[in-house]
Motif scaffolding. Structure first.
Motif: not given
Length: 123
Positions: A32-33, A52-55, A57, A101, A103
């Motif tokens: 998710y964003i 961006r939750w995963s990275s 960013d 996903q 952005y």
């Protein structure tokens, strides 16, 4: 069931700071964003910042860079927005939102929304 619950809004004098928080549940975070938008009376909903939750960013509206900071807390499942040097024109309802996903700054593509939290800045 996805839930986004904002908190931390309030009345503050110009030049002050606030920290908004969005408690998130029901999402598979890695995909998710997470974003913050705001809407002032009589105006369209405007992009503030995203992460961006995963990275981790981060992305910001150009006009707001430097005063706004978005962050996430993996342990607490929260997305925070730190706002410094508040101005009267920051007065708005601030919303937390989520999408999968890709952005974008366009609020129409965000699938999940919180109820909003009011920020009022007095001069």
């Amino acid at each position: 069931q996805v839930q986004l619950v904002e908190s931390g809004g309030g009345l503050v004098q110009a030049g002050g700071s606030l920290r908004l928080s969005c408690a998130v549940s029901g999402l598979t975070f890695t995909s998710y964003i997470m974003a913050w938008f705001r809407q002032a009376p009589g105006k369209d909903r405007a992009f503030v910042a995203a992460i961006r939750w995963s990275s981790g960013d981060t992305y910001y509206a150009d006009s707001l860079k430097g005063r706004f900071t978005i962050s996430r807390d993996n342990a607490k499942n929260t997305v925070d927005l730190q706002i410094n040097s508040l101005k009267p024109e920051d007065t708005a309802v601030y919303y937390c939102a989520a999408k999968v996903q890709i952005y974008t700054t366009n609020y129409r593509f965000y699938n999940y929304w919180g109820q909003g939290t009011q920020v009022t800045v007095s001069s």
